[in-house]
Design a protein around this motif. Structure first.
Motif, PDB file in Angstrom:
ATOM      1  N   ASP A   1       0.854  -1.196   0.000  1.00  0.00           N
ATOM      2  CA  ASP A   1       0.000   0.000   0.000  1.00  0.00           C
ATOM      3  C   ASP A   1       0.882   1.236   0.000  1.00  0.00           C
ATOM      4  N   ASP A   2       0.749   2.040  -1.034  1.00  0.00           N
ATOM      5  CA  ASP A   2       1.492   3.291  -1.135  1.00  0.00           C
ATOM      6  C   ASP A   2       0.688   4.205  -2.047  1.00  0.00           C
ATOM      7  N   ALA A   3       0.276   5.337  -1.533  1.00  0.00           N
ATOM      8  CA  ALA A   3      -0.596   6.242  -2.279  1.00  0.00           C
ATOM      9  C   ALA A   3       0.043   6.744  -3.564  1.00  0.00           C
ATOM     10  N   ARG A   4       1.364   6.647  -3.675  1.00  0.00           N
ATOM     11  CA  ARG A   4       2.031   7.132  -4.886  1.00  0.00           C
ATOM     12  C   ARG A   4       1.906   6.160  -6.054  1.00  0.00           C
ATOM     13  N   ILE A   5       1.569   4.910  -5.778  1.00  0.00           N
ATOM     14  CA  ILE A   5       1.402   3.922  -6.841  1.00  0.00           C
ATOM     15  C   ILE A   5       0.072   4.190  -7.539  1.00  0.00           C
ATOM     16  N   ARG A   6       0.120   4.392  -8.847  1.00  0.00           N
ATOM     17  CA  ARG A   6      -1.095   4.718  -9.602  1.00  0.00           C
ATOM     18  C   ARG A   6      -1.735   3.437 -10.130  1.00  0.00           C
ATOM     19  N   ARG A   7      -3.045   3.351  -9.900  1.00  0.00           N
ATOM     20  CA  ARG A   7      -3.811   2.207 -10.375  1.00  0.00           C
ATOM     21  C   ARG A   7      -5.103   2.713 -11.019  1.00  0.00           C
ATOM     22  N   ARG A   8      -5.578   1.956 -11.987  1.00  0.00           N
ATOM     23  CA  ARG A   8      -6.836   2.297 -12.655  1.00  0.00           C
ATOM     24  C   ARG A   8      -7.628   1.021 -12.894  1.00  0.00           C
TER      25      ARG A   8
END
Length: 296
Positions: free
Chosen positions: A212-219
């Motif tokens: 979990d890391d808010a900087r990792i972008r997922r769609r």
């Protein structure tokens, strides 16, 4: 679009039909090679239509009973069924299952060794005493076609597969690959009994290399490809540079899954790579010293 084939300068063949993109090599007497290549072409040409005919079922999550009929479709389902406790569809094993189907045409007298490479998922035929050396390219983001043309492809490591080993399939998965991933691994390379098994297991392990890391972008997958079998599941689209401790944490999560699959006999070995760090699910008979010296 019809299936096409072309003979390459070094004696290999290139078969292509829609998303199926195979490079095939074989060694043995010329007559045996020619017969095997022709048999492989005859089997390859109807494959895409066979899979498209069952595509709706192939895109549904694997459950208790197999609804599929075609040989390759059922192989896909069988490779993914052991992982159905999590979300997985038979499409997770499509490239490997196609490679397995085509390599069967080379298991005939005279063929010493052969390989079918379907976009990086590889099925092998090895006669007794034969071996093949496979290169590991860990991070496709570093790939520069101009460099490869000028200097040749420089792999990050290599390993040998001997005929005596229970390995006839190799597959790689990761968020930078041609398929979507739920995790952040640059690459997860798996050696297994078949290419379909390796393909499914590489997908599962790569999904587990995560944190979990808010900087990792997922769609959502369907926003990127409207017919994706992953539906609304969030897939990784960008991973920023992470600290060494975070990378070790993510690799550790994937390595635990890889070791479990190894203990269950589903894989022979695996190499997990994320941002320059390497984790190995080793096998005592695997020459791991050959793999990833750049990660030491």
């Amino acid at each position: 679009m019809a299936a096409s084939r072309a003979s390459l300068a070094d004696g290999r063949w290139h078969f292509q039909h829609g998303p199926m993109d195979l490079v095939i090599g074989a060694e043995g007497p010329p007559a045996a090679q020619a017969a095997a290549h022709e048999a492989a072409w005859r089997r390859f040409t109807p494959l895409l239509d066979e899979l498209v005919a069952e595509l709706p079922a192939l895109r549904r999550p694997v459950n208790e009973s197999c609804p599929l009929h075609g040989r390759v479709a059922r192989r896909m389902w069988q490779a993914c069924a052991p992982h159905r406790a999590g979300f997985i569809t038979p499409m997770a094993a499509v490239a490997g299952a196609v490679a397995d189907e085509v390599i069967a045409c080379y298991r005939q007298p005279g063929i010493v060794r052969a390989w079918v490479n379907n976009g990086g998922d590889i099925a092998l035929h090895l006669a007794p005493g034969a071996a093949v050396r496979v290169g590991l390219y860990a991070d496709v983001a570093r790939f520069d076609p101009a460099d490869a043309v000028r200097d040749g492809l420089r792999t990050d490591g290599r390993f040998d597969v001997q005929a005596a080993m229970p390995v006839r399939g190799i597959a790689t998965s990761g968020w930078r690959g041609r398929s979507f991933s739920l995790g952040i691994a640059d690459s997860v390379t798996v050696l297994a009994a078949t290419a379909a098994d390796a393909d499914a297991c590489a997908t599962v392990i790569a999904n587990a290399v995560n944190l979990d890391d808010a900087r990792i972008r997922r769609r959502p997958a369907m926003e990127l490809k409207d017919d994706s079998d992953l539906g609304l599941l969030p897939v990784t689209v960008d991973v920023p540079p992470l600290g060494p401790a975070a990378v070790r944490h993510a690799l550790g999560a994937g390595l635990r899954v890889a070791c479990r699959l190894q203990e269950e006999g589903r894989i022979w070995a695996a190499a997990l790579v994320c941002q320059g760090q390497l984790a190995l699910a080793q096998n005592p008979q695997w020459a791991t010293r050959q793999v990833g010296s750049v990660f030491a």
